[in-house]
Design a protein around this motif. Structure first.
Motif, mmCIF file in Angstrom:
data_model
loop_
_atom_site.group_PDB
_atom_site.id
_atom_site.type_symbol
_atom_site.label_atom_id
_atom_site.label_comp_id
_atom_site.label_asym_id
_atom_site.label_seq_id
_atom_site.Cartn_x
_atom_site.Cartn_y
_atom_site.Cartn_z
ATOM 1 N N THR A 187 0.822 -1.209 0.000
ATOM 2 C CA THR A 187 0.000 0.000 0.000
ATOM 3 C C THR A 187 0.852 1.254 0.000
ATOM 4 O O THR A 187 0.628 2.173 -0.785
ATOM 5 C CB THR A 187 -0.900 0.013 1.254
ATOM 6 N N ILE A 188 1.849 1.271 0.885
ATOM 7 C CA ILE A 188 2.684 2.466 0.989
ATOM 8 C C ILE A 188 3.418 2.710 -0.330
ATOM 9 O O ILE A 188 3.463 3.838 -0.838
ATOM 10 C CB ILE A 188 3.669 2.323 2.169
ATOM 11 N N LEU A 189 3.967 1.647 -0.923
ATOM 12 C CA LEU A 189 4.678 1.819 -2.188
ATOM 13 C C LEU A 189 3.736 2.308 -3.287
ATOM 14 O O LEU A 189 4.096 3.179 -4.080
ATOM 15 C CB LEU A 189 5.348 0.502 -2.612
ATOM 16 N N VAL A 190 2.517 1.757 -3.336
ATOM 17 C CA VAL A 190 1.562 2.195 -4.358
ATOM 18 C C VAL A 190 1.231 3.672 -4.162
ATOM 19 O O VAL A 190 1.252 4.467 -5.109
ATOM 20 C CB VAL A 190 0.282 1.340 -4.313
ATOM 21 N N LEU A 191 0.951 4.063 -2.913
ATOM 22 C CA LEU A 191 0.605 5.459 -2.639
ATOM 23 C C LEU A 191 1.723 6.385 -3.094
ATOM 24 O O LEU A 191 1.492 7.422 -3.710
ATOM 25 C CB LEU A 191 0.361 5.654 -1.142
ATOM 26 N N LEU A 192 2.975 6.002 -2.758
ATOM 27 C CA LEU A 192 4.111 6.858 -3.076
ATOM 28 C C LEU A 192 4.334 6.941 -4.577
ATOM 29 O O LEU A 192 4.686 7.986 -5.108
ATOM 30 C CB LEU A 192 5.384 6.313 -2.425
ATOM 31 N N ALA A 193 4.165 5.807 -5.272
ATOM 32 C CA ALA A 193 4.629 5.734 -6.654
ATOM 33 C C ALA A 193 3.568 6.148 -7.667
ATOM 34 O O ALA A 193 3.915 6.440 -8.810
ATOM 35 C CB ALA A 193 5.106 4.317 -6.955
ATOM 36 N N LEU A 194 2.293 6.194 -7.269
ATOM 37 C CA LEU A 194 1.233 6.360 -8.267
ATOM 38 C C LEU A 194 1.370 7.672 -9.045
ATOM 39 O O LEU A 194 1.421 7.681 -10.282
ATOM 40 C CB LEU A 194 -0.134 6.274 -7.570
ATOM 41 N N GLY A 195 1.474 8.783 -8.317
ATOM 42 C CA GLY A 195 1.583 10.079 -8.989
ATOM 43 C C GLY A 195 2.847 10.173 -9.824
ATOM 44 O O GLY A 195 2.848 10.671 -10.953
ATOM 45 N N LEU A 196 3.938 9.648 -9.255
ATOM 46 C CA LEU A 196 5.220 9.664 -9.951
ATOM 47 C C LEU A 196 5.146 8.850 -11.236
ATOM 48 O O LEU A 196 5.622 9.281 -12.291
ATOM 49 C CB LEU A 196 6.269 9.076 -9.016
ATOM 50 N N ALA A 197 4.528 7.669 -11.153
ATOM 51 C CA ALA A 197 4.422 6.803 -12.327
ATOM 52 C C ALA A 197 3.587 7.470 -13.408
ATOM 53 O O ALA A 197 3.890 7.356 -14.595
ATOM 54 C CB ALA A 197 3.804 5.468 -11.934
ATOM 55 N N LEU A 198 2.557 8.196 -12.983
ATOM 56 C CA LEU A 198 1.712 8.887 -13.949
ATOM 57 C C LEU A 198 2.534 9.935 -14.698
ATOM 58 O O LEU A 198 2.529 9.996 -15.934
ATOM 59 C CB LEU A 198 0.547 9.541 -13.199
ATOM 60 N N ILE A 199 3.279 10.758 -13.948
ATOM 61 C CA ILE A 199 4.056 11.826 -14.581
ATOM 62 C C ILE A 199 5.173 11.238 -15.435
ATOM 63 O O ILE A 199 5.410 11.665 -16.564
ATOM 64 C CB ILE A 199 4.621 12.767 -13.498
ATOM 65 N N GLY B 85 2.078 -1.844 -14.062
ATOM 66 C CA GLY B 85 3.499 -1.880 -13.732
ATOM 67 C C GLY B 85 3.733 -1.464 -12.293
ATOM 68 O O GLY B 85 4.442 -2.144 -11.543
ATOM 69 N N THR B 86 3.093 -0.355 -11.883
ATOM 70 C CA THR B 86 3.262 0.119 -10.511
ATOM 71 C C THR B 86 2.751 -0.915 -9.521
ATOM 72 O O THR B 86 3.422 -1.216 -8.520
ATOM 73 C CB THR B 86 2.498 1.440 -10.319
ATOM 74 N N LEU B 87 1.574 -1.472 -9.817
ATOM 75 C CA LEU B 87 1.001 -2.439 -8.883
ATOM 76 C C LEU B 87 1.893 -3.678 -8.766
ATOM 77 O O LEU B 87 2.173 -4.159 -7.659
ATOM 78 C CB LEU B 87 -0.397 -2.840 -9.368
ATOM 79 N N SER B 88 2.383 -4.182 -9.912
ATOM 80 C CA SER B 88 3.185 -5.410 -9.829
ATOM 81 C C SER B 88 4.519 -5.150 -9.159
ATOM 82 O O SER B 88 4.979 -5.956 -8.341
ATOM 83 C CB SER B 88 3.380 -5.998 -11.226
ATOM 84 N N SER B 89 5.185 -4.019 -9.478
ATOM 85 C CA SER B 89 6.477 -3.797 -8.829
ATOM 86 C C SER B 89 6.284 -3.490 -7.349
ATOM 87 O O SER B 89 7.073 -3.926 -6.509
ATOM 88 C CB SER B 89 7.255 -2.691 -9.530
#
Lengths: 401, 310
Positions: free
Chosen positions: B18-30, B238-242
């Motif tokens: 959860t924490i990794l998804v929260l952190l990475a979601l916006g970054l992955a989008l950009i 990609g974000t979810l799997s990593s």
């Protein structure tokens, strides 16, 4: 092109002459500060070598600096009382930094990670090393007699008659065959040997790196920076050239780190911190990555600017009868000055990217190369006047600006 | 391993993910949509957390209102930064990185000037629930729900709305999209604002469980970037799997000590040893090493590997 680089060499000589005279002309404090600027400059030059040379942006050059410093400290603390010299520590620090750079470089370049990913991996490496160094505060984190010490930094631990005594990382100490006693490079009232050591190493590494940039390795690296697929299609193994240059740059950063640990006789996790990593990039960015001298120039400018800011704004206590607005403004000013290094670095990064793409040295060298006649006649007196003024200011209190 | 231990273990792995998804979601989008590396993302996270702090402590708003406010504030900040700086630098990826790093340092400095460098807590009212012999915080379940909700809304937004279609067209071929009448600079601006807003939301959600301090973004930015890099070009899957792979490794190594090394320190009580594994810090180290090894095998990230196989 040839002319521009000869302008660079001549400016390096013009800067070197006053630097040689610094210990005579100034108080030891100045030599001490300049030595650390040169150490930072050396670190920045190692970044400039791979960034300007091969187009690889490493946010983690400070990781190799810190590893060099910690390894030198750990080996030096363990061996200094037994062997009275730090030869092994110097070799060990250099080897540790080069090894780390080689491992990281192998995985990045042989994995064919794109350049942007390489920047991210190096940054993550530094931040993880920071987290590691901070978490070593406990009594169990020792290497021989060297305590890693967490936030407090590295100290040696020995048994004295009453209790456990701490001692500091040794300065660079040589005891070569034929010498009657070991010689330690220190900077204090009696000796400027430490200053000359840093100056000498800086000059030597600068000269060697210049030769490297002109060698086959350096020229292929520039070609990779300009067009990697074409270089690869000409039959060069681009992975190897990037790997080799990255490892060499890591070793230079480690050398700077060892000089730093020996200079301050101290190292703590801040060397892995974000602020230090940022400042290194800022030095290169501001000084200009097209020239190896750029890192030194950037380090000197930023160093002067931050210490100047700290002097200019007084840390006076707020008078009790001041009105609310005065109190507010003084408090705000104080807080801004406290955060000045970060704010200056951030502003320089954004400003240089938007306005002055290549930093300050390339335009300067271009002017010197194009207008050789009057360019030098302006630069030489300017350096002399500045130097003379600093001497008069410090020795006789005759300060004009 | 008894049943309750296993359940707790699963919950902790879920929390890491959860924490990794929260952190990475916006970054992955950009990064995935605009191909720019935004190093100020960590500070967007911090600004989100400080919005919650300011609105609850100084403006005395309820916590949920502060948490709703945070993404809006940060999205506005992101749009302002895109208009002022990043817009001038498209096509110069390295310069974008440097400029956003400058922005990040400036934001840390400005937040410190305004709020001071001390760590501040945000009180909240949720308690624990019990799993056999263990207690587990309810708030972590809320976090997982919110993270799943955010991912789902991003998916729906890009898949089924007019904005999403235009944005994807802009990403796929900016010139063609522009010729078809799409205002591409506006699309870039909104995508960046959305990515910033997601970081703000992450900061707001995590603010109550971590200390709010101006440098808090720095602690998370490295993990967020690693998650995005390992995830590869497909943004959501990609974000979810990593995040799942890295979160699993991190949670396992954080939980279980692997081995110990005896050292010669002066410890009280005497046996002086370093335990490798079994702390949050070794979890992060394992995450980094695992990511570097994985990238050696799959240079395009996990989802890039899928794409190659197809």
């Amino acid at each position: 092109m040839r002319r521009v680089s000869s302008a660079e060499l001549l400016s390096a000589l013009v800067l070197l002459l006053p630097l040689l005279a610094v210990p005579w002309a100034f108080k030891p404090y100045t030599a001490n500060v300049l030595a650390v600027y040169m150490i930072y400059g050396l670190l920045a030059m190692s970044l400039g070598l791979i960034w300007g040379g091969a187009g690889i942006m490493s946010f983690g050059q400070t990781a190799f600096f810190g590893i060099g410093a910690y390894a030198y400290g750990a080996i030096g603390l363990n061996l200094i009382n037994r062997t009275q010299q730090t030869h092994t520590a110097l070799l060990g620090g250099l080897a540790a930094a080069a090894l780390l750079a080689a491992i990281v470089g192998y995985f990045m370049f042989y994995g064919r990670i794109s350049d942007v990913y390489a920047s991210i991996i190096t940054m993550a490496l530094t931040l993880v090393l920071f987290a590691f160094a901070v978490s070593t505060g406990g009594d169990e984190w020792v290497i021989g007699v060297a305590r890693l010490g967490g936030f407090n930094g590295m100290f040696g631990q020995g048994e004295s008659s009453q209790n456990i005594a701490n001692f500091q990382i040794p300065p660079v100490t040589l005891w070569l065959p034929g010498m009657t006693e070991p010689f330690a490079f220190k900077i204090n009232r009696e000796s400027a040997a430490g200053y000359y050591l840093v100056l000498g190493v800086s000059v030597a590494v600068y000269v060697l790196t210049r030769a490297l940039v002109r060698s086959r390795l350096g020229r292929v690296a520039v070609a990779i920076r300009e067009n990697e697929p074409r270089v690869a299609s000409l039959g060069y193994d681009t992975r190897f050239y990037k790997f080799a240059l990255f490892t060499i740059a890591g070793a230079i950063a480690g050398l700077a780190g060892m000089l730093f640990a020996a200079w301050g006789r101290f190292v703590n996790p801040d060397r892995f911190g974000l602020a230090f990593a940022a400042s290194t990039v800022v030095y290169v960015q501001l000084g200009g990555r097209a020239s190896l001298l750029g890192g030194f120039v950037g380090a000197a400018i930023i160093g002067h600017l931050t210490s100047y800011l700290a002097e200019v704004v007084p840390f006076a206590t707020i008078p009790p009868d001041a009105g609310p607005w005065i109190t507010f403004l003084m408090e705000a000013g104080r807080r801004i000055v406290r955060e000045a290094p970060l704010l200056v670095q951030g502003a320089v990064l954004v400003g240089v990217v938007l306005v002055l793409k290549d930093g300050v040295t390339p335009p300067l060298f271009r002017v010197l190369a194009r207008h050789r006649r009057w360019g030098w006649w302006l630069l030489l007196p300017a350096v002399l006047v500045y130097f003379g003024h600093r001497v008069a200011c410090q020795q006789a209190d005759l300060c004009v600006f | 391993m008894s049943l309750d231990t296993a359940v707790i273990m699963v919950l902790e792995i879920l929390n890491s993910i959860t924490i990794l998804v929260l952190l990475a979601l916006g970054l992955a989008l950009i990064f995935g949509m605009m191909r720019i590396v935004n190093l100020a993302q960590g500070e967007f996270f911090t600004v989100g957390a400080f919005t919650v702090l300011a609105s609850t402590r100084y403006a005395h708003l309820p916590l949920w209102l502060g948490m709703l406010l945070a993404p809006l504030v940060v999205a506005g900040l992101g749009i302002a930064i895109e208009r002022a700086i990043i817009r001038r630098l498209y096509g110069r990826p390295l310069d974008v990185m440097l400029a956003t790093w400058g922005v990040s340092l400036l934001l840390i400095g400005l937040i410190t000037v305004t709020f001071g460098a001390v760590t501040q807590g945000i009180p909240f009212a949720l308690g624990n629930f019990s799993v056999g012999r263990y207690q587990y915080p309810e708030y972590r379940i809320v976090m997982t729900t919110v993270a799943a909700g955010l991912m789902l809304s991003v998916y729906l937004l890009f898949r089924y709305t007019a904005f999403g279609r235009r944005a994807r067209a802009t990403i796929a071929n900016p010139d063609m999209a522009s010729a078809a009448g799409i205002n591409t600079p506006r699309m870039f601006m909104l995508t960046f604002g959305l990515g910033a807003g997601l970081a703000g939301a992450a900061g707001a959600i995590m603010a109550p469980i971590v200390g709010v301090v101006p440098t808090m973004g720095v602690l998370y930015i490295a993990r967020a970037f690693i998650t995005v890099v390992v995830g590869g070009p497909i943004v959501l899957l990609g974000t979810l799997s990593s995040a799942s792979a890295l979160g699993l490794i991190e949670a396992l190594i954080s939980r279980f000590p692997l081995f110990t090394i005896a050292t010669a320190g002066h410890c009280t009580p005497p046996p002086c040893e370093i335990s490798i594994g079994g702390s949050a810090f070794f979890g992060q180290i394992a995450l980094l090493i695992f990511a570097i090894l994985l990238l050696r095998l799959l240079p395009q990230g996990i989802s890039g590997f899928w794409r190659q196989r197809q």
